[in-house]
Scaffold this motif. Structure first.
Motif, PDB file in Angstrom:
ATOM      1  N   ALA A 101      -4.194   1.633  -1.519  1.00 20.67           N
ATOM      2  CA  ALA A 101      -3.347   0.077  -1.396  1.00 20.67           C
ATOM      3  C   ALA A 101      -1.769  -0.110  -1.463  1.00 20.67           C
ATOM      4  O   ALA A 101      -1.110  -1.335  -0.670  1.00 20.67           O
ATOM      5  N   ARG A 102      -1.432   1.761  -1.506  1.00 25.36           N
ATOM      6  CA  ARG A 102      -0.235   2.033  -1.014  1.00 25.36           C
ATOM      7  C   ARG A 102       0.104   1.859   0.097  1.00 25.36           C
ATOM      8  O   ARG A 102       1.218   1.740   0.619  1.00 25.36           O
TER       9      ARG A 102
ATOM     10  N   ASP B 131       4.039   7.755  -7.873  1.00 21.63           N
ATOM     11  CA  ASP B 131       4.662   5.999  -7.104  1.00 21.63           C
ATOM     12  C   ASP B 131       5.620   6.233  -7.493  1.00 21.63           C
ATOM     13  O   ASP B 131       6.103   5.797  -8.849  1.00 21.63           O
TER      14      ASP B 131
ATOM     15  N   ILE C 293      -3.746   7.062 -10.468  1.00 21.33           N
ATOM     16  CA  ILE C 293      -2.799   6.302 -11.183  1.00 21.33           C
ATOM     17  C   ILE C 293      -3.915   6.770 -12.890  1.00 21.33           C
ATOM     18  O   ILE C 293      -3.032   6.305 -14.008  1.00 21.33           O
TER      19      ILE C 293
ATOM     20  N   TYR D 259       3.599   6.193 -14.293  1.00 23.40           N
ATOM     21  CA  TYR D 259       3.001   5.726 -13.630  1.00 23.40           C
ATOM     22  C   TYR D 259       2.221   6.578 -11.987  1.00 23.40           C
ATOM     23  O   TYR D 259       3.780   7.431 -12.224  1.00 23.40           O
TER      24      TYR D 259
ATOM     25  N   ARG E 247       0.702  -1.455   1.137  1.00 24.38           N
ATOM     26  CA  ARG E 247       1.720  -2.031   0.698  1.00 24.38           C
ATOM     27  C   ARG E 247       3.519  -1.217   1.249  1.00 24.38           C
ATOM     28  O   ARG E 247       4.189  -2.007   1.645  1.00 24.38           O
TER      29      ARG E 247
ATOM     30  N   GLU F  41      -3.174  -4.725  -8.693  1.00 22.58           N
ATOM     31  CA  GLU F  41      -1.887  -3.513  -9.753  1.00 22.58           C
ATOM     32  C   GLU F  41      -0.876  -2.830  -8.707  1.00 22.58           C
ATOM     33  O   GLU F  41       0.451  -3.412  -8.539  1.00 22.58           O
ATOM     34  N   GLU F  42      -2.039  -2.713  -7.151  1.00 21.96           N
ATOM     35  CA  GLU F  42      -0.779  -2.045  -6.433  1.00 21.96           C
ATOM     36  C   GLU F  42       0.014  -3.570  -5.630  1.00 21.96           C
ATOM     37  O   GLU F  42       0.502  -2.836  -4.539  1.00 21.96           O
TER      38      GLU F  42
ATOM     39  N   GLY G 298       5.777   3.093 -12.103  1.00 15.65           N
ATOM     40  CA  GLY G 298       3.583   1.821 -13.002  1.00 15.65           C
ATOM     41  C   GLY G 298       4.441   1.878 -13.315  1.00 15.65           C
ATOM     42  O   GLY G 298       5.847   0.749 -13.760  1.00 15.65           O
TER      43      GLY G 298
ATOM     44  N   ARG H 290       7.715  -4.730  -9.586  1.00 18.05           N
ATOM     45  CA  ARG H 290       5.282  -4.730  -9.875  1.00 18.05           C
ATOM     46  C   ARG H 290       5.105  -5.627 -10.600  1.00 18.05           C
ATOM     47  O   ARG H 290       4.502  -6.450 -10.975  1.00 18.05           O
TER      48      ARG H 290
ATOM     49  N   ILE I  61      -6.815  -1.951  -9.491  1.00 22.77           N
ATOM     50  CA  ILE I  61      -6.540  -1.654  -9.262  1.00 22.77           C
ATOM     51  C   ILE I  61      -5.793  -2.298  -8.012  1.00 22.77           C
ATOM     52  O   ILE I  61      -4.667  -1.596  -7.782  1.00 22.77           O
TER      53      ILE I  61
ATOM     54  N   ALA J 144      -6.447   3.360  -4.431  1.00 29.83           N
ATOM     55  CA  ALA J 144      -5.041   3.103  -4.550  1.00 29.83           C
ATOM     56  C   ALA J 144      -4.282   3.891  -4.072  1.00 29.83           C
ATOM     57  O   ALA J 144      -2.851   2.883  -3.107  1.00 29.83           O
TER      58      ALA J 144
END
Lengths: 295, 796
Positions: free
Chosen positions: B586-587, B18, B760, B15, B590, B544-545, B22, B612, B541, B583
């Protein structure tokens, strides 16, 4: 669609329709609307008055009666496509119906409307020619029948008077040893024919061709009869060489024009091919030749 | 559905960028929350399928007026007089605008995306048929049309120039006589590559082949035509324009520049869009007229094109006359490629391309092959035809480039009597050569071309059809078999901003994520869906994140008052650029969530891990001490850590380091009626590689749609003109679009080669099938007749 203004009349009987046609100034008849409505949308047609016949229930029929297959003015292409009578005995009609335009148009468009439109690219005119059909017209002076050979004059022009309404198109009920077919070449579903050929053959007891009818689509200024080919066929026994010869004669009699989708010589050659194929299918359906092998 | 074989990976193990590595490849179908790789049903379909979409023509405002444009029947003519008096007499006509009226507001002309200047309404001379001459504003659209018919225009008809070839003849009439220094119809010359080295390769080659081919003029023909509702608010001095726009923010900037209204007083809303395909990237005169009318009349004004107006006047695509040449060894190793193009740009230079790329990305014409030397040249000309040159479901001019190289490889294979699959195999750029720098300057990110081809050959039952083809020829059968291959490489995802721009604005994109106190989130993006499914895939996306359920994320786009600035959707750039921004944003969320998690779990931040699989944060070594994103969201608003600001949101503006290079192999088997020439599709195999896959079902839908458009391109679509410049292919009676009846069963497959630079690992995919399939179809048709000596057949 942004049509110009027009007056809309909805008669509920043929006699009311005819008296409207007589009294109104340059009326236009609306049946399935699949040619008229696009022309209204482009404002190519700008009628002051429109006589909409869709409410005349007496015109909605498709049946055999008194020796004729009778197609009322409100019978839709889809009605022909779905008819068991057609499927059993009228090969050319069964071939044609699913090839007319697209399913949406077939649900609304009518056979009679298509014939009255007299578009040389219309399919039904050729079928009517192959079957020696006729139309029944009602006007202020009553009813008359017009044989198909006397109907089409020019593109979009028929021999009918402005105050006449075609109420019915009809062809003789098939005899024993009769078969018919229609072959059409088109670029895609919904497109007009680049070329089309309808053929009908009647055989005598001896297996010779007693009567031949061939109508051609989109290769002349009207739907056209391939009379030289018909003559060549009559009295002969069916075989591929004869049909090839007839195809050549039909092509010679056609007068296609070149356009974006094909030049004239290609279309002539296609008349030849389609005529051979239609004649082969007609003979096969008449039961006089064996089913041909799959390609 | 997709074919899965043992040697085809279904998701990638690594991934991108990241720290947690991933998604687990063993659980490639996701974690059940609708994240990466899951076949989530499209969120937008409910409203579309139930007739609740909201398109520009659905917008109705109190007091709204309607605009109808008066168009020239001639392709080239000088306007001697315009008399609007009869039109003004029509009951319900409110205003009739001409160039003179617009000039009073300094709106007589507008810039094209290539910095040419186009008349909004013709000032002096008509330059193409159906060009905008006057506009009628009325209380309803029927009256507007009635009024338009009563605008009397006197024309002095001039000789038209229809083809690029005619345009460049010495005695051709001058189309752009209003431009100083413009003495002929020549626009520009462009070239790329090393001419000398390429010429040398050709001189020394064992074999050379050459073919002329035309990529005919097409129209994107989206089902929704172009239009707008312009609404000037004199109380706020602000204009709101509901617009059929693929690039709302870029259009806001352009609107402001053209109109002089400050940009913060311009709001562009792009509601549901019924297909764009590049047609809705440019600005059109109708938009400007409607906006001007709204400002002057202080009432909302709607302008909505008819179908024929759309095809005849708005951005066309292609129209390249190409010569292709290949130089090769006897073993089929391609040493050089050379091409020369004559481009018809229409009456204005209005191609929709990054401004530093006058021929778009046509210089990708070396395709999937490792070729020593390449040289391409192009000349562009003005003609009396509609302006355009938009990227119709492709990255700028990549379609033309792919057609050129994939056709030429087939021509070479025929010349050498080699199998077209084998000749491709011998010339492919090999996996270990990536990143690969092409002789025309592209930097390919990743690829494994042979793997995709092998899978396609296998799925297509290639050997069987080769045998069947031979049998038919020997038996003189009624129907011939032809097999066509295309192993294409696309280049999509513009930026980077340093090299790609629209009207000077760098081609980055953006995402703004706001997590609500109740644990759901809104993602706003700077791109604009026209059917691509962004509301679903971009939510995936985020799911997922952030470990959220995809149902709890909504995606907003298309409103410049609320969405972050972006460059819009075209050139398959949404996933490569805005998907990356999503992505990254979103990170960022996070990261902050982790801080909050540490606070809530009373642990040091470095001891907090994110899982994850479950989507939860927990204390390292103590999985029971965990917290969900929903709980974190509540904390962010109700008892946020004192070290942090309250709230849970992040924005990212993403400038991609490079473009992405999706690829694939398509194999088409056709059956041709020997007597009529009718073509039937016997088999249609499409293997695509778009890197890591977000939603396989959405990809499948995109591939199907694009293949249908490829069939239209190869088999029927063509905007035609007669010698007088009349557009004879300008409506659906004559511009033929394929229907479901013309579309065969598609068999799709895929390989996965992630993009190494994308967060991604994804590449764009929506345009690959339109780009890749036309040469496969033409190659199949040619292949069916190759035994008779045919080397090329034109499309259309």
């Amino acid at each position: 669609m942004k049509a110009a203004n027009f007056e809309h009349h909805e008669p509920t009987s043929v006699s009311k329709a005819v008296s409207l046609l007589e009294s109104l100034d340059e009326p236009t008849i609306l049946s399935g609307g699949q040619s008229l409505v696009p022309m209204l949308r482009f404002r190519l047609a700008r009628p002051d008055t429109v006589v909409d016949i869709n409410g005349i229930d007496e015109l909605d029929y498709l049946h055999e009666e008194d020796g004729y297959l009778r197609i009322g003015a409100l019978a839709r292409h889809a009605d022909v496509a779905d008819s068991e009578v057609i499927e059993a005995r009228y090969g050319s009609f069964a071939d044609t119906a699913p090839l007319v335009a697209d399913p949406q148009i077939r649900n609304r468009g009518t056979i009679v409307g298509s014939i009255a439109q007299a578009d040389p690219k219309g399919d039904w005119g050729s079928v009517l020619i192959a079957h020696d059909g006729e139309v029944v017209a009602r006007g202020p002076d009553g009813e008359r029948t017009v044989p198909v050979d006397e109907l089409f004059l020019l593109p979009y022009d028929t021999s009918l008077d402005e105050d006449e309404l075609i109420t019915e198109a009809r062809v003789p009920v098939p005899v024993e040893r009769e078969g018919s077919a229609y072959h059409k070449l088109k670029r895609k579903t919904g497109d007009y024919a680049m070329a089309g050929v309808a053929a009908r053959l009647i055989f005598d007891d001896d297996g010779r061709i007693e009567d031949a009818g061939i109508g051609m689509t989109a290769v002349d200024i009207t739907n056209a009869r391939a009379s030289d080919a018909e003559e060549r066929l009559e009295g002969e026994r069916p075989d591929p060489e004869l049909f090839a010869e007839a195809g050549e004669l039909a092509a010679e009699q056609s007068n296609p024009e070149s356009d974006e989708h094909g030049d004239a010589s290609y279309k002539e050659r296609m008349v030849e091919v389609l005529a051979q194929r239609a004649l082969g299918d007609a003979a096969e359906r008449a039961g006089v030749i064996e089913r041909r092998a799959a390609p | 559905m997709s074919s899965e074989t043992d040697d085809v990976p279904v998701a990638d193990t690594e991934y991108q960028h990241d720290e947690d590595g991933g998604p687990d490849p063993e659980k490639h179908h996701g974690h059940g929350r609708g994240g990466m790789g899951e076949e989530v049903k499209r969120k937008e379909d409910k409203r579309f399928i139930t007739g609740r979409g909201n398109y520009v023509d659905d917008i109705k405002k109190p007091g709204m007026l309607h605009c109808e444009i008066v168009r020239s029947p001639h392709a080239h003519a000088r306007i001697e007089n315009i008399d609007t008096s009869r039109a003004m007499d029509v009951d319900g006509v409110v205003a009739v605008l001409t160039a003179e009226d617009l000039a009073a507001h300094e709106l007589a002309t507008m810039p094209t995306l290539m910095d040419d200047t186009q008349d909004v309404l013709v000032n002096d001379k008509v330059k193409f048929q159906s060009q905008e001459v006057a506009a009628v504003i009325a209380t309803d659209r029927y009256i507007a049309k009635d009024g338009a018919e009563k605008v009397d225009v006197d024309y002095e008809v001039l000789d038209p120039v229809v083809t690029a070839e005619e345009a460049l003849e010495a005695d051709a009439p001058l189309i752009r006589d209003e431009l100083e220094d413009q003495e002929d119809n020549h626009i520009f010359d462009w070239d790329v590559g090393d001419k000398e080295a390429t010429d040398r390769v050709f001189e020394e080659a064992d074999v050379t082949v050459e073919e002329q081919m035309e990529y005919q003029r097409l129209h994107p023909a989206p089902i929704e035509t172009c239009g707008c509702v312009a609404d000037w608010d004199p109380g706020k001095d602000k204009i709101t324009v509901h617009l059929t726009s693929q690039a709302p923010h870029a259009h806001r900037t352009l609107f402001s520049q053209v109109s002089g209204i400050p940009e913060h007083k311009v709001r562009i809303v792009s509601p549901d869009i019924g297909g764009g395909f590049g047609n809705k990237v440019p600005i059109y005169p109708g938009y400007v007229v409607a906006a001007a009318a709204s400002v002057v009349l202080e009432q909302p004004v709607k302008w909505m094109e008819e179908r024929s107006e759309n095809i005849q006047t708005t951005g066309f695509a292609r129209d390249y006359d190409m010569t292709g040449e290949l130089a090769a060894t006897e073993d089929g190793i391609i040493k050089g490629v050379r091409t020369d193009v004559l481009a018809n740009h229409g009456a204005y230079n209005a191609v929709a391309q990054p401004s530093k790329f006058p021929a778009g990305f046509f210089n990708i014409f070396t395709g999937s092959y490792d070729i020593e030397a390449a040289y391409g040249s192009l000349t562009a000309a003005f003609t009396n035809t509609a302006p355009g040159g938009v990227a119709y479901r492709c990255s700028f001019r990549v379609t033309e480039a792919v057609y050129l190289i994939e056709r030429m490889v087939k021509v070479l294979a025929q010349e050498l009597d080699m199998d077209p699959a084998e000749i491709r195999r011998r010339n492919f750029i090999q996996p270990e050569q990536f990143p690969y720098e092409s002789p025309t300057g592209w930097n390919y990110d990743s690829g494994d071309y042979e793997k995709a081809l092998d899978l396609a050959l296998d799925m297509a039952d290639y050997d069987h059809y080769r045998e069947e083809q031979q049998r038919r020829i020997e038996e003189d059968a009624d129907k011939l078999i032809g097999i066509g291959i295309s192993s294409f490489t696309e280049v999509v995802g513009a930026g980077p901003g340093k090299s790609c721009d629209i009207a000077g604005i760098e081609m980055f994109d953006s995402a703004d994520i706001r997590v609500n106190p109740t644990g759901n989130a809104v993602l706003r993006v700077g791109v604009q869906t026209q059917g691509q499914g962004h509301e679903t895939t971009f939510a995936q996306i985020v799911a997922e994140e952030l470990g959220m359920d995809v149902e709890n994320i909504s995606v907003e786009h298309g409103d410049t008052d609320t969405d972050p600035y972006g460059l819009g959707t075209y050139g398959s750039r949404s996933t490569p650029v805005a998907g990356a921004a999503t992505a990254v944003a979103a990170r960022k969320v996070r990261d902050k969530a982790k801080t909050i998690a540490a606070n809530e779990l009373e642990a040091a931040e470095e001891d907090i891990e994110w899982d994850r699989e479950s989507g939860h944060f927990h204390v390292a070594g103590a999985p029971d001490r965990s917290i969900t994103i929903t709980e974190i969201a509540a904390s962010a608003y109700m008892h946020h850590p004192s070290s942090e600001e309250p709230g849970l949101e992040a924005v990212n503006y993403y400038d991609p380091p490079e473009m992405t290079y999706p690829f694939g192999s398509y194999i088409v088997v056709v059956e041709i009626d020997r007597e009529t020439g009718e073509v039937d599709f016997e088999k249609f195999v499409a293997v695509d590689d778009c890197g890591n896959r977000i939603n396989p079902m959405v990809i499948e839908g995109q591939i199907h749609g694009g293949l249908a458009q490829g069939i239209g391109t190869a088999m029927m679509e063509h905007v035609t003109y007669d010698e007088n410049g009349n557009c004879t292919g300008g409506d659906f009676m004559n511009y033929l679009l394929p229907t479901a009846n013309e579309i065969p069963n598609f068999e799709t497959g895929y390989t996965v080669t992630p993009s190494p630079h994308h967060p991604i690992g994804a590449k764009g995919v929506g345009e690959s099938p339109t780009v890749g399939s036309p040469p496969a179809i033409v190659n199949a048709v040619v292949d069916a007749m190759a035994h008779a000596g045919t080397t090329h057949v034109e499309m259309r």
